[in-house]
Structures are given as C-alpha cells and as structure tokens.
Design an enzyme around this catalytic site. Structure first.
Site: not given
Ligand SMILES: NC(=O)c1ccc[n+]([C@@H]2O[C@H](COP(=O)([O-])OP(=O)(O)OC[C@H]3O[C@@H](n4cnc5c(N)ncnc54)[C@H](OP(=O)(O)O)[C@@H]3O)[C@@H](O)[C@H]2O)c1
Ligand SMILES: *[C@@H]1O[C@H](CO)[C@@H](O)[C@H](O)[C@H]1NC(C)=O
Ligand SMILES: *[C@@H]1O[C@H](CO)[C@@H](O)[C@H](O)[C@H]1NC(C)=O
Length: 320
Positions: A40-46, A168, A201
């Site tokens: 999941g490194a194509n966006t966000g935290i990753g 989380s 979740y």
């Molecule tokens: N943001 C917060 O406040 C927060 C808080 C607590 C925990 N987290 C955790 O942090 C992690 C990163 O999330 P983020 O906040 O950076 O959210 P995000 O911007 O939505 O990024 C999520 C990533 O997961 C990928 N993903 C989703 N479904 C997938 C699948 N079926 N197969 C492969 N990749 C998939 C997405 O890829 P696509 O773009 O291709 O869909 C995207 O790269 C997650 O595990 C989340 O639970 C986030």
C-alpha cells in the site's frame, strides 16, 4: 473582542496541533544493502514511509493494487534508490500468491524489513473479499498474514529482519469472535455503516497487533505493530463516499486539521519501528507516537488462537 484573546486562542490551537501531531522518529540510518518490502505504498502513510526509507538508501519493493498510482511513486523512488513494484490485491488470496511469485522473479535474495501497511476502512455496505471473507478482516489481516507467511523464507535469509504491521488505535472497537470472524451476523444491520463496520475494522487491526506478537515464536522473526495517529489520508474514502457523511466530514474539516497528522507525520511511528536498533525493538510491541504502548484486548493466548485459525483457513494457499 480583544486582540489578545484571539491571539491567545490561535496560539493555543497551534500548540494543541503540535501536541496532537507529535512523535518524531529521530533515527537516521544508512540502509544501503537493506531491502524493504512495503504494501500500500502508492499513497498515504505507505508512500511517505517508502520515500523516507528510500532516502536512506534501502532497496524498496512496493506492492500496490493500483499500479498506475504506484508507478508515480516508483518514479520518485527511482530517483533516490533502487526500487521495484509488484502488483498485489490483498483482497484476493490468489493475487497474494501471485505477487510473491512476481517477487521471486526480481531475484532479490532477502527482505530485511517487511511493512504490512495497506488497509481498508469502514465500507458503508457489508463487503467481502474474493474468497468471501469480510472485507477488512480478509484484506487487512488474512491477506497480509498469507503474504508474510510466503515471504518468511526471505525474511530468514536476512540477519535481524523484522515485521512491521501498521495497526490502529481503532483496535479498541474490536470484538473479535472466531465463531463469526466475518461479522456476518451484522451484514444486514442498519447499524452497519456507523457501528459494525468500525467494529470489523477494529477486529482486523487487533489481528495486525496479534499477528506481530506471535511471529517471533513461530518463525524467529521480530514483529511489532503500531498506531500511526489520525492521519489525513484517503483511508476515509469509503466514508466520504456516503453523501451525508461527506457533508459532515467537510463541516468538521477545519477542526479535523487541528487534531490530525500529515502523511509524513503519520509515517513517523512506522519509521521508528523500521529503524529502531534491533536490540531495542520490543518484540511483539505495539507503538504509538514513536513510543511503546500497551494495546487493549491483546494477549498471548489470543495471538496463538488467531495464528492457528489463520493457518487453518489458509491451508490450501500455504501448500506449495
Ligand atoms: N489514516 C489514519 O488516520 C490511520 C489511522 C490508523 C491506522 N491507519 C492505517 O494506516 C495504513 C495506511 O492507511 P492510510 O491512512 O495511508 O490510507 P490510504 O491513503 O487509503 O492508503 C491505503 C493503502 O492501502 C491500499 N489498499 C487498500 N486495499 C487494498 C487491497 N485490497 N490490496 C492492496 N492494497 C490495498 C491502498 O491502495 P489503492 O490506492 O490501490 O486502493 C492504499 O495504498 C492502513 O493500514 C490503516 O489502517 C491509518
Ligand atoms: C552507505 O554505506 C555504503 C556501503 O555500506 C557506502 O558505499 C555509502 O557511501 C554510504 N552512504 C552514505 C550516504 O554514507
Ligand atoms: C468466513 O467466510 C469464509 C468464506 O466464506 C469461510 O470460509 C469462513 O468459514 C467464514 N468464517 C466464519 C468463522 O464464519
């Protein structure tokens, strides 16, 4: 109104913002020769995590579902270091297997740091994975569990390798029930969009914590998990897809800003777990704001149970 009051409030809110977004990873390392595998490194935290580790010279393998978005990140990474992308859809167990086959073709001998970062949150309707598991459990836990198991041989080649699971604080909403791991009893509930989706979740995120607690006992690989903070990412995409919740979300945005982290800030605890000296890294530990914390509901027995449950369900995929 007196100008000092306004100024006072502004300063207060700013300090509050700084406090809420705290936790900075101060560790910098030369990661040349090390290999990082991150989902999941194509966006966000990753994405931010991958770029930071790339800056330190690690070889980075990004595993992405949307490879068009992934390509843009890969281009950025390639300016910093050696980087590769493989396609991975965690909501399909066959895709997980295929992605490991694709990884093999890269001829990279080892993985030093595996970061299970991808995640999906709070679908507004009950959804399932390709193999009919509840979407969040199936994607966030089961998909990552299978991926990790298939990558264990590579983690074993590296000296002092580690697993980092992005979990989380939302695990506090969990109510893990092995009799109904798919939460199917709530599938048709009117409360699904506002209650049970978050419970599911939470379950998946508790599983991330439990998985990291058990991996060293099973494979001799250090594991840890973390809460990144509340981060302004696309994770709310399912929620803002709902027209009413979208309006609510827009209304609270200014307040939301004060209490939330940027993606770079959100990557700090993942970086802490990835970079912490091996001897200092707390095995099975759960981190938040770059510090070790105590998770709720997590214990050794439950971790063991989840492991047995997951390997049993994944049996057909774990055989060669
Ligand atoms: N943001 C917060 O406040 C927060 C808080 C607590 C925990 N987290 C955790 O942090 C992690 C990163 O999330 P983020 O906040 O950076 O959210 P995000 O911007 O939505 O990024 C999520 C990533 O997961 C990928 N993903 C989703 N479904 C997938 C699948 N079926 N197969 C492969 N990749 C998939 C997405 O890829 P696509 O773009 O291709 O869909 C995207 O790269 C997650 O595990 C989340 O639970 C986030
Ligand atoms: C990092 O280490 C490698 C060899 O281990 C060395 O070639 C390289 O110059 C180092 N990079 C930096 C920025 O110190
Ligand atoms: C969850 O769903 C999957 C796929 O249908 C099934 O194999 C599994 O037995 C279900 N688990 C439980 C505990 O209901």
């Amino acid at each position: 109104m007196c100008i000092f009051c306004i100024l006072g409030i502004a300063i207060f809110l700013w300090l509050l913002h700084i406090y809420m977004t705290g936790g900075v990873c101060k560790i910098k390392k030369n990661l040349s020769g090390k290999v990082v595998f991150i989902t999941g490194a194509n966006t966000g935290i990753g994405k931010e995590t991958a770029l930071q580790l790339g800056t330190m010279g690690a070889t980075i393998v990004i595993a992405c579902r949307d490879t068009i978005k992934g390509q843009a990140v890969l281009d950025e990474l390639n300016k910093l270091t050696k980087a590769f992308m493989i396609k991975l859809d965690l909501s399909c167990l066959n895709s997980v297997k295929q992605s490991v086959e694709d990884f093999k073709k890269l001829n990279i001998p080892q993985i030093d740091i595996l970061i299970n970062n991808a995640g999906v949150m709070a679908p507004q309707t009950y959804k399932t994975t390709k193999q009919s598991y509840e979407l969040q459990f199936g994607t966030n836990h089961l998909g990552h569990f299978l991926l990790t198991e298939l990558l264990v041989p590579y983690l074993k080649v590296a000296q002092q390798s580690r697993l980092v699971n992005v979990a989380s604080l939302a695990h506090k909403h969990s109510k893990l029930d092995f009799q109904d791991i798919n939460c199917s009893q709530y599938a048709n509930s009117k409360l699904w969009p506002i209650k049970y989706n978050l419970q599911a979740y939470g379950n998946s995120k508790l599983c991330n914590i439990l998985h990291a607690m058990e991996v060293s006992k099973r494979h001799g690989i250090k594991g840890c998990s973390l809460h990144p903070g509340v981060v302004r990412t696309e994770l709310v995409r399912e929620i803002v897809g709902n027209p009413i919740l979208n309006i609510v979300f827009k209304l609270v945005t200014p307040i939301y800003f004060i209490f939330t982290k940027s993606c770079l800030q959100g990557a700090q605890t993942t970086l802490q777990c990835a970079l912490e000296d091996y001897d200092k890294l707390v095995d099975g530990g759960y981190y938040s704001d770059c510090k070790i914390k105590q998770p709720l509901f997590a214990n050794k027995q439950l971790a063991e149970k989840l492991w047995e449950f997951s390997t049993e369900k994944l049996k057909p995929y774990l055989q060669k």
